[in-house]
Design an enzyme around this catalytic site. Structure first.
Site, PDB file in Angstrom:
ATOM      1  N   LYS A  85     162.800  44.521  -7.400  1.00 31.60           N
ATOM      2  CA  LYS A  85     162.783  45.802  -8.122  1.00 31.60           C
ATOM      3  C   LYS A  85     163.483  46.954  -7.381  1.00 31.60           C
ATOM      4  O   LYS A  85     163.995  47.873  -8.017  1.00 31.60           O
ATOM      5  CB  LYS A  85     161.338  46.203  -8.439  1.00 31.60           C
ATOM      6  CG  LYS A  85     160.712  45.366  -9.546  1.00 31.60           C
ATOM      7  CD  LYS A  85     159.322  45.882  -9.869  1.00 31.60           C
ATOM      8  CE  LYS A  85     158.850  45.338 -11.190  1.00 31.60           C
ATOM      9  NZ  LYS A  85     157.687  46.051 -11.722  1.00 31.60           N
TER      10      LYS A  85
ATOM     11  N   ALA B  66     148.062  52.355  -4.136  1.00 34.35           N
ATOM     12  CA  ALA B  66     149.287  53.145  -3.943  1.00 34.35           C
ATOM     13  C   ALA B  66     150.506  52.230  -3.826  1.00 34.35           C
ATOM     14  O   ALA B  66     151.466  52.540  -3.130  1.00 34.35           O
ATOM     15  CB  ALA B  66     149.145  54.027  -2.698  1.00 34.35           C
TER      16      ALA B  66
ATOM     17  N   GLY C 207     153.192  49.328  -6.179  1.00 36.61           N
ATOM     18  CA  GLY C 207     154.154  49.429  -7.275  1.00 36.61           C
ATOM     19  C   GLY C 207     153.524  49.873  -8.586  1.00 36.61           C
ATOM     20  O   GLY C 207     154.055  50.755  -9.272  1.00 36.61           O
TER      21      GLY C 207
ATOM     22  N   ASN D   2     143.584  54.916  -1.382  1.00 38.98           N
ATOM     23  CA  ASN D   2     144.188  53.638  -0.984  1.00 38.98           C
ATOM     24  C   ASN D   2     143.631  53.194   0.355  1.00 38.98           C
ATOM     25  O   ASN D   2     143.285  54.017   1.208  1.00 38.98           O
ATOM     26  CB  ASN D   2     145.709  53.785  -0.896  1.00 38.98           C
ATOM     27  CG  ASN D   2     146.399  52.430  -0.937  1.00 38.98           C
ATOM     28  OD1 ASN D   2     146.013  51.570  -1.724  1.00 38.98           O
ATOM     29  ND2 ASN D   2     147.386  52.227  -0.093  1.00 38.98           N
TER      30      ASN D   2
ATOM     31  N   GLU E  15     148.021  56.270   4.431  1.00 40.25           N
ATOM     32  CA  GLU E  15     149.400  56.776   4.630  1.00 40.25           C
ATOM     33  C   GLU E  15     150.254  56.555   3.374  1.00 40.25           C
ATOM     34  O   GLU E  15     151.120  57.373   3.062  1.00 40.25           O
ATOM     35  CB  GLU E  15     150.087  56.089   5.831  1.00 40.25           C
ATOM     36  CG  GLU E  15     149.552  56.483   7.197  1.00 40.25           C
ATOM     37  CD  GLU E  15     148.159  55.943   7.488  1.00 40.25           C
ATOM     38  OE1 GLU E  15     147.796  54.883   6.919  1.00 40.25           O
ATOM     39  OE2 GLU E  15     147.416  56.606   8.247  1.00 40.25           O
TER      40      GLU E  15
ATOM     41  N   THR F 270     144.738  48.551  -7.578  1.00 40.44           N
ATOM     42  CA  THR F 270     144.620  47.644  -6.432  1.00 40.44           C
ATOM     43  C   THR F 270     144.491  46.221  -6.991  1.00 40.44           C
ATOM     44  O   THR F 270     144.284  46.034  -8.188  1.00 40.44           O
ATOM     45  CB  THR F 270     143.381  47.945  -5.562  1.00 40.44           C
ATOM     46  OG1 THR F 270     142.204  47.521  -6.269  1.00 40.44           O
ATOM     47  CG2 THR F 270     143.272  49.414  -5.197  1.00 40.44           C
TER      48      THR F 270
ATOM     49  N   TYR G  50     144.802  42.099 -15.905  1.00 35.41           N
ATOM     50  CA  TYR G  50     144.367  41.519 -17.188  1.00 35.41           C
ATOM     51  C   TYR G  50     143.942  40.063 -17.020  1.00 35.41           C
ATOM     52  O   TYR G  50     143.648  39.380 -17.994  1.00 35.41           O
ATOM     53  CB  TYR G  50     145.456  41.674 -18.273  1.00 35.41           C
ATOM     54  CG  TYR G  50     146.823  41.224 -17.836  1.00 35.41           C
ATOM     55  CD1 TYR G  50     147.688  42.122 -17.231  1.00 35.41           C
ATOM     56  CD2 TYR G  50     147.221  39.901 -17.972  1.00 35.41           C
ATOM     57  CE1 TYR G  50     148.937  41.725 -16.791  1.00 35.41           C
ATOM     58  CE2 TYR G  50     148.464  39.492 -17.544  1.00 35.41           C
ATOM     59  CZ  TYR G  50     149.320  40.413 -16.949  1.00 35.41           C
ATOM     60  OH  TYR G  50     150.554  39.995 -16.509  1.00 35.41           O
TER      61      TYR G  50
HETATM   62  P1  NAP Z   1     151.230  46.066  -4.542  1.00 32.44           P
HETATM   63  O1  NAP Z   1     152.417  46.939  -4.611  1.00 32.44           O
HETATM   64  O2  NAP Z   1     151.219  44.917  -3.593  1.00 32.44           O
HETATM   65  O3  NAP Z   1     149.929  46.992  -4.257  1.00 32.44           O
HETATM   66  C1  NAP Z   1     148.683  46.393  -4.053  1.00 32.44           C
HETATM   67  C2  NAP Z   1     147.616  47.471  -3.933  1.00 32.44           C
HETATM   68  O4  NAP Z   1     146.349  46.825  -3.771  1.00 32.44           O
HETATM   69  C3  NAP Z   1     147.811  48.375  -2.728  1.00 32.44           C
HETATM   70  O5  NAP Z   1     147.340  49.662  -3.036  1.00 32.44           O
HETATM   71  C4  NAP Z   1     146.919  47.693  -1.693  1.00 32.44           C
HETATM   72  O6  NAP Z   1     146.467  48.552  -0.655  1.00 32.44           O
HETATM   73  C5  NAP Z   1     145.746  47.276  -2.544  1.00 32.44           C
HETATM   74  N1  NAP Z   1     144.998  46.176  -1.941  1.00 32.44           N
HETATM   75  C6  NAP Z   1     145.384  44.893  -1.781  1.00 32.44           C
HETATM   76  N2  NAP Z   1     144.421  44.179  -1.161  1.00 32.44           N
HETATM   77  C7  NAP Z   1     143.408  45.033  -0.920  1.00 32.44           C
HETATM   78  C8  NAP Z   1     142.129  44.911  -0.298  1.00 32.44           C
HETATM   79  N3  NAP Z   1     141.712  43.737   0.186  1.00 32.44           N
HETATM   80  N4  NAP Z   1     141.331  46.009  -0.228  1.00 32.44           N
HETATM   81  C9  NAP Z   1     141.762  47.198  -0.737  1.00 32.44           C
HETATM   82  N5  NAP Z   1     142.951  47.385  -1.309  1.00 32.44           N
HETATM   83  C10 NAP Z   1     143.776  46.314  -1.414  1.00 32.44           C
HETATM   84  O7  NAP Z   1     150.921  45.405  -5.962  1.00 32.44           O
HETATM   85  P2  NAP Z   1     151.233  46.026  -7.399  1.00 32.44           P
HETATM   86  O8  NAP Z   1     152.503  45.485  -7.906  1.00 32.44           O
HETATM   87  O9  NAP Z   1     151.033  47.497  -7.353  1.00 32.44           O
HETATM   88  O10 NAP Z   1     150.074  45.331  -8.282  1.00 32.44           O
HETATM   89  C11 NAP Z   1     148.734  45.769  -8.160  1.00 32.44           C
HETATM   90  C12 NAP Z   1     147.887  45.170  -9.296  1.00 32.44           C
HETATM   91  O11 NAP Z   1     148.362  45.637 -10.548  1.00 32.44           O
HETATM   92  C13 NAP Z   1     147.950  43.646  -9.356  1.00 32.44           C
HETATM   93  O12 NAP Z   1     146.659  43.155  -9.614  1.00 32.44           O
HETATM   94  C14 NAP Z   1     148.891  43.355 -10.505  1.00 32.44           C
HETATM   95  O13 NAP Z   1     148.544  42.150 -11.164  1.00 32.44           O
HETATM   96  C15 NAP Z   1     148.657  44.558 -11.416  1.00 32.44           C
HETATM   97  N6  NAP Z   1     149.852  44.904 -12.183  1.00 32.44           N
HETATM   98  C16 NAP Z   1     149.745  44.939 -13.533  1.00 32.44           C
HETATM   99  C17 NAP Z   1     150.837  45.284 -14.292  1.00 32.44           C
HETATM  100  C18 NAP Z   1     150.718  45.318 -15.799  1.00 32.44           C
HETATM  101  O14 NAP Z   1     151.742  45.387 -16.487  1.00 32.44           O
HETATM  102  N7  NAP Z   1     149.516  45.308 -16.325  1.00 32.44           N
HETATM  103  C19 NAP Z   1     152.063  45.592 -13.677  1.00 32.44           C
HETATM  104  C20 NAP Z   1     152.131  45.562 -12.291  1.00 32.44           C
HETATM  105  C21 NAP Z   1     151.022  45.203 -11.551  1.00 32.44           C
HETATM  106  P3  NAP Z   1     147.311  48.711   0.719  1.00 32.44           P
HETATM  107  O15 NAP Z   1     148.426  49.635   0.399  1.00 32.44           O
HETATM  108  O16 NAP Z   1     146.332  49.251   1.676  1.00 32.44           O
HETATM  109  O17 NAP Z   1     147.796  47.313   1.074  1.00 32.44           O
END
Ligand code: NAP
Length: 293
Positions: free
Chosen positions: A74, A135, A137, A158, A162, A200, A231
């Site tokens: 991306k 915080a 994507g 988050n 940071e 998250t 979902y």
């Molecule tokens: P990402 O960029 O990897 O971000 C993951 C987030 O989760 C970060 O804020 C991370 O915190 C936090 N996290 C991960 N493990 C954790 C833990 N053990 N304790 C606390 N916080 C934790 O992923 P993303 O792309 O944003 O996706 C996040 C979620 O959204 C996923 O479940 C994904 O399936 C969903 N999603 C849905 C759609 C949709 O269209 N519905 C689209 C995109 C994503 P840190 O920064 O501290 O690591």
């Protein structure tokens, strides 16, 4: 078996990512083509980071109409484009590419996916006091939708505080809403929140017993709306506990469907009406649930 659906005039679209085998995007886009009577096909392409430049150049040369872009491309795809639309520039990531007369234009429809999710339910994000969990994507798209709607106050909680601070620094000069970064642990103590949005991965498949907020949070706040980008499972523990406290709960399925519909609006140069979007979501929900069974 001979498939006579495809002809010399069939237009090709697709999604690139690594991995890509489990994407739901072909179902979304091929359903839309069927519904609008478009002679087109949408297919996944497994593209590795090393192969990305050749894939983009090749897609342009092959006359592919458009591509969706998913992880891990991306951000890295941006230097390969000839231009970037406003929202993709704001978010710093591209999920949709349109190939048009030698131009390779990058868009981000994730923000629209979030906006349509709320608009379709008649819910406004304007003037709300929000708690955004995460915080990464997905948080980027959600916070942009909140800022565009002029939410009153947005707490970004988050684990890595940071990253929440960096999001504030990047976006607060461009919008009026107050943004307050904090740690995920301290979010549990907040009061006066009317809207909770989880981005998250806590609660996702494999972590379904986890939740980013304690249940007591919903006793201490009158939460009206709780959105979870997840979902799978259909209802996370967070959504279950929010629902028990009387909040309107929304999972991330419509965000997924509507970001796809918004990509089609760009590619086909059209605008879908509310009824079309509603029935698309309903039909695909049935299909998705059956696929999961
Ligand atoms: P990402 O960029 O990897 O971000 C993951 C987030 O989760 C970060 O804020 C991370 O915190 C936090 N996290 C991960 N493990 C954790 C833990 N053990 N304790 C606390 N916080 C934790 O992923 P993303 O792309 O944003 O996706 C996040 C979620 O959204 C996923 O479940 C994904 O399936 C969903 N999603 C849905 C759609 C949709 O269209 N519905 C689209 C995109 C994503 P840190 O920064 O501290 O690591």
């Amino acid at each position: 078996m001979l498939n006579t659906d495809f002809t010399g005039k069939t237009k090709v679209y697709g999604v690139i990512g690594d991995p890509i085998a489990h994407t739901f995007s072909p179902e979304i886009h091929n359903s839309i083509f069927k519904a609008i009577g478009k002679n087109a096909v949408y297919t996944p392409f497994h593209v590795t980071p090393k192969g990305l430049p050749a894939a983009i150049k090749g897609a342009s040369a092959l006359g592919i109409g458009g591509l969706n872009v998913t992880l891990p491309h991306k951000i890295n795809v941006i230097p390969l484009l000839t231009s970037l639309d406003k929202e993709a520039a704001l978010i710093g990531a591209v999920n949709t590419i349109k190939f048009s007369e030698g131009e390779i234009i990058g868009f981000n429809t994730d923000i629209i996916g979030v906006e349509y999710t709320f608009k379709m339910r008649g819910l406004s994000l304007n003037d709300r006091t929000c708690l955004l969990l995460g915080a990464g994507g997905a948080a980027d798209a959600v916070i942009c939708a909140l800022l565009k709607a002029k939410a009153k106050k947005i707490y970004i909680a988050n684990r890595t505080v940071e990253k929440a601070k960096a999001l504030k620094e990047r976006l607060s000069p461009l919008f009026e809403s107050e943004i307050i970064p904090l740690s995920l642990a301290s979010a549990a103590e907040l009061k006066g929140i009317d809207t909770v949005l989880n981005t998250t991965t806590l609660g996702f498949e494999g972590k379904t017993d986890l939740t980013p907020l304690p249940k007591a949070f919903f006793k201490n706040n009158s939460v009206e709306i709780c959105f979870d980008a997840i979902y799978t499972p259909w209802q996370t523990r967070l959504l279950k506990e929010a629902e028990q406290s009387g909040a309107s709960c929304i999972n991330g399925f419509d965000m997924l469907i509507y970001q796809g519909a918004a990509a089609e609006e760009i590619w086909q140069n059209t605008k879908f009406d509310k009824e079309f979007l509603k029935s698309l979501s309903l039909n695909l929900k049935e299909f998705y649930k059956k696929r999961k069974e």
